[in-house]
Write an enzyme that holds these catalytic residues in place. Sequence first.
Site, PDB file in Angstrom:
ATOM      1  N   GLU A 138      37.227  42.428  42.923  1.00 30.65           N
ATOM      2  CA  GLU A 138      37.769  42.833  44.212  1.00 30.65           C
ATOM      3  C   GLU A 138      36.735  43.454  45.141  1.00 30.65           C
ATOM      4  O   GLU A 138      36.966  43.597  46.331  1.00 30.65           O
ATOM      5  CB  GLU A 138      38.943  43.775  43.951  1.00 30.65           C
ATOM      6  N   ARG A 183      43.593  41.524  46.615  1.00 29.11           N
ATOM      7  CA  ARG A 183      42.254  41.512  46.041  1.00 29.11           C
ATOM      8  C   ARG A 183      41.544  42.845  46.229  1.00 29.11           C
ATOM      9  O   ARG A 183      40.392  42.914  46.661  1.00 29.11           O
ATOM     10  CB  ARG A 183      41.409  40.394  46.627  1.00 29.11           C
ATOM     11  N   CYS A 184      42.262  43.927  45.914  1.00 25.23           N
ATOM     12  CA  CYS A 184      41.610  45.233  45.903  1.00 25.23           C
ATOM     13  C   CYS A 184      42.435  46.130  45.015  1.00 25.23           C
ATOM     14  O   CYS A 184      43.572  45.827  44.714  1.00 25.23           O
ATOM     15  CB  CYS A 184      41.512  45.834  47.298  1.00 25.23           C
TER      16      CYS A 184
END
Lengths: 805, 284
Positions: free
Chosen positions: A759, A383-384
């Site tokens: 994100e 999630r980035c």
Amino acid sequence: MKDLPDSQERTVALKGLGTSRKRVEDARFTQGKGNYVDDIKLPGMLFGDFVRSPHAHARVKAIHTEAAMKVPGVLAVITARDLEPLGLHWMPTLAGDKQMVLADGKVLFQGQEVAFVVATDRYAAADGIEAVEVEYEDLPVVTDPFKALEPDAPVLREDLAGKTEGAHGPRRHHNHIFTWEQGDREATEQVIAEADVVAEEMIYYHRTHPCPLEPCGCVAQMDKVNGKLTIWGTFQAPHAIRTVVSLISGIEEHNIRIVSPDIGGGFGNKVGAYPGYICSAVASIVTGKPVKWVEDRMDNLMTTAFARDYWMKGRIAATKEGKITGLWCHVTADHGGFDACADPTKFPAGFFNICTGSYDIPTAFLSVDGVYTNKAPGGVAYRCSFRVTEAAYFIERMIEILAIELGMDAAELRRINFIKAEQFPYHSALGWEYDSGDYHTAWDKALAAVDYAGLRREQAERVDAFRRGETRKLLGIGLTHFTEIVGAGPVKNCDILGLGMFDSCEIRIHPTGSAIARLGTISQGQGHATTFAQILASEIGLPADSITVEEGDTDTAPYGLGTYGSRSTPVAGAATAMAGRKIRAKAQMIAAYLLEVHDDDLEWDVDRFAVKGDPERFKTMKEIAFAAYNQAIPGLEPGLEAVSYYDPPNMTYPFGAYVCVMEIDVDTGQTEIRQFYALDDCGTRINPMIIEGQVHGGLTEALAIAMGQEIAYDEMGNVKTGTLMDFFVPTAVETPHYTTDHTVTPSPHHPIGAKGVGESPNVGGVPAFSNAVHDAFRAFGLRQSHMPHDHWRVWKIASGLGLHG
Amino acid sequence: MIPARFDYHRPGDIAAALAILGEHGDEARVIAGGHSLIPMMKLRMTDLAHLVDLQDIAELRDIAVEGGTVRLGAMVTQHDLIASAELAQAAPLVREAALQIADPQVRYCGTVGGNVANGDPGNDMPGLMQCLGATFHLVGPGGERTVAARDYYEAAYMTAREDDEILTAITFAVPSGGYAYEKQKRKIGDYATAACAALVTMEGGRCTQASIAMTNLSDVPVWSEAAVQALVGTGCEADAIGAAVEAARADIDPTEDNRGPVDFKRHVAGVMIRRAIERAVSRA
């Protein structure tokens, strides 16, 4: 004159940009009617599963399959020896390395795939797995990347013996993968040597795992009649998977169809290729039957793509007034047994060089060493955007430590170092061009919203009360101002295995004024079917409710690089807007013909073209759509379709200001989030409700990572946290209330000014939670304590500072 | 996560269940809520040929409070413990502890009998039953016998129950005085990092009775007689409570796991014991 109320009414009816439109996906998800990989059941389907290594490092002396072949229902046991003639016992990774599909002579991490048992159902496969006997000879285990680089460390990758050059330049040690350098080493060292103040610290961002609700899996079906291989799978990048499958199997690309059905969360875990995909495809080719492989939770946590595991040594230099003059960073990056990081090819440490963060730091130097250890491969962007959360955590910790060194308030230190609004586009010392931002406005808004001065007063009173013995709880105020870099990316410098990181949208307008849009991305819960229809509604004036969005089938969708790194809105969202504009351009010509005026005499009005100065004469998009299919218009082809392949000119740079207020019980190490304020600036906001949901979800993952979630190994390389008993995933009980807020600073280069948000809360949330823990103990002398901040580690901080009397 | 093949039995009464156990010996195990056994089977750490499900045996589902004695059938669920008004009246400590076990979904299936019979040191009910001075009723081929909860646990997963016996009920005297169950855990669904059950009776400012027991701080639940002695006869002042905490802490033997090392657990145990005693005293 234009009838304004009417125009507003028509705008609302479109449910376009800025509307909190309910998610169209939720009707099926909330009724249990989603269609996930494990829901796919084909006639005659077989089930495959792995014999996995219990050892972290061992030689495989022999694999005995005879007993397993006698288990009722077991049809085949595939080993590396069976795959070798096909050249499939190893596969390329996204990072330019290669990875064993099945153990080829040795294993390098616990849980590694050793043999693939194919059976009539998953129960028979499980019995077959138990009956396979593997003879192992233990080898010395290395789980510490620093020890892995010692001269006499065991050789992990014997296949690389003598290779001094890797995919990313020279290798200086048998367990060394690459060194990646950015910035100006000499100038940075000089700035540090001459600085008034230098803060130095080792910041560890521990190994964790994306742990999507649905694990990885696929169903492979080789149709021997037409020679076509179809794979339904949990793929975040279906088109790239098709190309990779073609390249490694030799099957022509038109004979491969990849389908991503509903996906139950990805978070980076489903970007790469896994042995299960290869083995299922081979098993289907061999048996002529569909073959399913689906991980269980332990397989997922132990073997498919982990995240982080970065040891970040930092030095930050400043004047005594607090103006930062330089930043130096060296990362020791633990990549596990194979380099299977999912980064753009030219960026072996992803975009970690965003580590100057939100600050105007004139001089900086970064070097990253990638290292092999006896741990699972991965290193994905959980999630980035690629390694951005590591970078944000690094700089946001270093700022706090510099504030301690300077005896300054950390909020004020940030304020005097922020890049100013007038400095954008801003060229960072480590090579990026930040597109837009207004950090001071966001920061002041955040601090005012939480009454920052009041919180500091309360904290000071609490410290006094604690020292007087009146309370055993401390108060932490966790600050973060993060800057993300998302939307990979410009084809000139972003590719994966040579595939440029553009994305695409193809639109077909139907005669009655509804439409289908297909994209190269794939939603895993982000709500693309909802939001991309909203972008289009605003561009082409047809209601979002009349637009179907379809993704994930490589036979029908245009080529794209998929969904990860917050790239869908910045790249595919831009393609959607641009394709919509092509539709509108043709619609304008059709309207001009119908209204018998020149194109230039028309103006766009929400959902129609009207004659300038004569708004009563207009053609709606619905009328134009029908005309496109029933009128012979001189010089125009029939139909109304468009496709756009969008190569973004730059990344986008979302940012945000987060404040976490935390209560800490020094006697038990228990923590409680009293308040969490999250201000996000993601440029133009497409669907505020979905943004809020994204922020809540990302913050909860950040809470998990900062406060307990880890993939931990013992010295023998055994995974200690392979189940959800020990791997922390918060429930509603552990999840605090969040307050969300926003500012809007559009991206100047994106067609609608949107930057992406999915994100941001993970990137900004982790340092906010962690800084709150550190901040609570600042008055007692704490500088740095590694995450995750679970009870015993927080207790250990208090104990180390002598707070237990 | 798929168990090996097994035969499934679902007897309608205790005699039938005993007959199946008698026939298959240690090849058979009874299953109550299954929260311990099923994961072990899925991990193939327990290999059983016969599973004997007790859920159709109605007589194991009763909660009764009669003549100053509480009787809990082995198949009473944690949810039943929480929902019973009669039990909340007679022994509110049980309800307080049950509310700290796992989550509602688990509590709908998890049973008090399974929780105490299995001998898992992480389970909450064994410590609680030691605190209450409960008696476990075991039925085997030779009929029923009783074992005190404080004598039942020998080591982790090793208990006084024979392979051919079924734990059918738990009885204990209706407790008096103040009570508390204090538990620290990492998250919902987790076992205790440390937990303590306390009962304290005060008369005329003096402690006349007390009972202190702890969960997941040794390979068996720990009832601390020394802690009781430190409290009885005192006014439960700070010194007395401090002495009781130290006495109880001397009786535990925690091991390191993912919740933390031994020194941390010993410290947190002290905090939980103190909080439990203080709260029980405040209610006494």
